[in-house]
Design an enzyme around this catalytic site. Structure first.
Site, PDB file in Angstrom:
ATOM      1  N   ASP A   1     -60.789  23.773 -76.727  1.00  0.00           N
ATOM      2  CA  ASP A   1     -60.777  22.877 -75.566  1.00  0.00           C
ATOM      3  C   ASP A   1     -61.695  21.713 -75.929  1.00  0.00           C
ATOM      4  O   ASP A   1     -62.909  21.808 -75.835  1.00  0.00           O
ATOM      5  CB  ASP A   1     -61.282  23.637 -74.334  1.00  0.00           C
ATOM      6  CG  ASP A   1     -61.388  22.728 -73.116  1.00  0.00           C
ATOM      7  OD1 ASP A   1     -61.253  21.495 -73.269  1.00  0.00           O
ATOM      8  OD2 ASP A   1     -61.638  23.247 -72.016  1.00  0.00           O
TER       9      ASP A   1
ATOM     10  N   ARG B   1     -57.137  10.390 -65.151  1.00  0.00           N
ATOM     11  CA  ARG B   1     -57.476  11.806 -64.921  1.00  0.00           C
ATOM     12  C   ARG B   1     -56.218  12.641 -65.115  1.00  0.00           C
ATOM     13  O   ARG B   1     -55.321  12.640 -64.268  1.00  0.00           O
ATOM     14  CB  ARG B   1     -57.983  12.015 -63.492  1.00  0.00           C
ATOM     15  CG  ARG B   1     -59.199  11.247 -63.145  1.00  0.00           C
ATOM     16  CD  ARG B   1     -59.841  11.775 -61.889  1.00  0.00           C
ATOM     17  NE  ARG B   1     -60.750  12.837 -62.230  1.00  0.00           N
ATOM     18  CZ  ARG B   1     -61.992  12.631 -62.654  1.00  0.00           C
ATOM     19  NH1 ARG B   1     -62.472  11.414 -62.789  1.00  0.00           N
ATOM     20  NH2 ARG B   1     -62.767  13.650 -62.941  1.00  0.00           N
TER      21      ARG B   1
END
Ligand code: DSN
Length: 475
Positions: free
Chosen positions: A218, A253
């Site tokens: 990640d 986002r």
């Protein structure tokens, strides 16, 4: 035929300032806050005008469940081109071969992206290992206290955290290797929310191979730095890589999931069988995102990712990413010269974790003092902290200030401001070191402190306002 003379209500075509002055004013104030303050939250950035225009475009109007060429709604000819362009740019930005890697650009954000990977690859209650939240991991990697499963990742999957060494602040890979052999997780997550050193992906790979786990990297925090090749690259080792797109990558986002495809890497091919095994992530991950977890993708965000990725591929972005790291290192050096302590002794990346324990302060008190002085940061746990609710650190990041053109000399001035704010926090705290955060906040309003904080805020705002800001002029 009719329609040529039709009228629609004027509020459908008026600018925001006219149709909703209340909302316009709130956005204008937030814009002013961003311009006048020093934005140092490590996961934030200021995206470009091109991204903002795409986010605010007609792409937000369209439903397009499915994937390019296979949609559940008509009218997606252009949306298909947008999503395909975004996928292509994503592979280019990270130097990936389309025969070896694919990418899903539909995740709404980082937590859903990670949850989609677990759901795609695992049965409920399968085992995973991620860096513990108090040690710098992320909620979506699974977090549970002794009495409560905090993250839904921990509700649906069994998580055993790995830790950092409390003395060095560095990930304890030996301990991870030992516990992985006992716990035998199906996925090990190499990812952080607050860890300032390069991850040693080769070590994660070895541990995963030893226990037969999938390596999920990640890289949300560092993806802009990975693309610019200024930090360690997870793609050489990981099976799957997730990232948000609004942090150091400086996009909208949203999030992306990269997955390996084609023949499996030699390390994970079954050695007792000469047949070549193929990765099977693509279908599983795509189906986990849609229809498994999400409905219509946010096409305006997907378009915004493409715009950001075009910028990421430029030489200017590489220079930007290099400056992000230089600025973080400068911040640490200047504050260390003033006697401050940083977890792990420094940084290789865009963030640094200030340990307030030597000063007898905690993160909540210092976060508030900095906030009042127009420096935006977040309180964060330091290794050894027992609770995420009363953390003893402050996390600083440099991506946003660097976007505004801050260089090392500017960061030295920022460090001087931070030091002054922390000294005020110390003075307030020393009047009663056991005071609660609530009492501390009340005491900040006493004249002798409030006046100093006002002066500091004014100086900081005058300083910050000199730096340019991307995006629109007005809001
Ligand atoms: N909230 C982000 C961070 O601050 O690290 C991660 O989701």
């Amino acid at each position: 035929m009719s329609g040529g003379d039709s009228k629609i209500p004027s509020f459908l075509t008026e600018p925001l300032a006219q149709c909703d002055p209340e909302m316009y004013e709130l956005i204008r104030k937030e814009k002013q806050r961003q311009i006048r303050g020093l934005e140092m939250i490590a996961s934030e950035n200021f995206t470009s005008r091109g991204v903002l225009e795409t986010l605010g475009s007609c792409l937000t109007n369209k439903y397009s469940e499915g994937y390019p060429g296979v949609r559940y709604y008509g009218g997606n000819e252009i949306i298909d081109q947008i999503e395909t362009l975004t996928q292509k740019r994503a592979l280019v930005a990270f130097g990936l071969d389309e025969n070896e890697w694919g990418v899903n650009v539909q995740p709404l954000s980082g937590c859903p992206a990670n949850f989609a990977v677990y759901s795609a690859l695992l049965e409920p209650h399968s085992r995973i290992m991620g860096l513990d939240l108090p040690d710098g991991g992320h909620l979506s990697h699974g977090y549970a206290t002794p009495t409560k499963k905090i993250s839904f990742t921990s509700v649906y999957f069994e998580n055993m955290p790995y830790k950092v060494n409390t003395q060095t602040g560095l990930i304890d890979y030996e301990e991870l290797a030992r516990t992985a052999k006992l716990f035998r997780p199906k996925i090990i997550i190499a990812g952080i929310s607050c860890y300032s050193r390069n991850l040693e992906y080769d070590k994660f790979r070895q541990i995963c191979d030893d226990v037969g786990a999938v390596l999920l990297a990640d890289m949300a925090h560092v993806s802009g730095l990975v693309a610019a090749k200024v930090v360690a690259d997870p793609f050489a080792y990981a099976d799957i890589v997730t990232t948000t797109t609004h942090k150091s990558l400086r996009g909208p986002r949203a999030a992306m999931i990269f997955y390996r495809k084609g023949p499996k890497r030699p390390q994970v091919t079954n050695k007792t069988d000469n047949s070549v095994q193929m990765y099977d992530y693509e279908k599983k991950i795509n189906e986990a995102i849609f229809p498994g977890l999400q409905g219509g993708p946010h096409n305006n965000a997907i378009g915004g990712i493409a715009v950001a990725l075009k910028q990421v591929a430029s030489d200017e972005f590489k220079t930007y990413a290099q400056q992000v790291v230089k600025n973080a290192k400068q911040l640490v050096t200047t504050l260390q010269e003033k006697g401050y302590t940083f977890v792990s002794g420094g940084t290789d990346t865009h963030l640094a974790l200030l340990d307030l324990r030597p000063l007898g302060l905690d993160g909540a008190k210092v976060e508030r003092v900095l906030e009042v002085a127009a420096i935006t940061v977040n309180k964060n746990t330091c290794p050894g902290d027992k609770s995420a609710l009363k953390p003893s650190g402050i996390r600083f990041g440099t991506p946003a200030l660097t976007t505004r053109g801050f260089k090392e000399n500017d960061i030295i001035q920022v460090a001087i401001f931070i030091d002054r704010a922390v000294q005020i926090a110390r003075n307030i705290n020393e009047s009663n070191p056991n005071q609660t955060v609530k009492d501390f906040k009340a005491n900040m309003k006493l004249d002798q402190y409030a006046q100093k904080l006002d002066e500091l805020k004014e100086e900081i705002e005058t300083f910050a306002a000199k730096f340019p800001m991307p995006g629109y002029e007005s809001i």
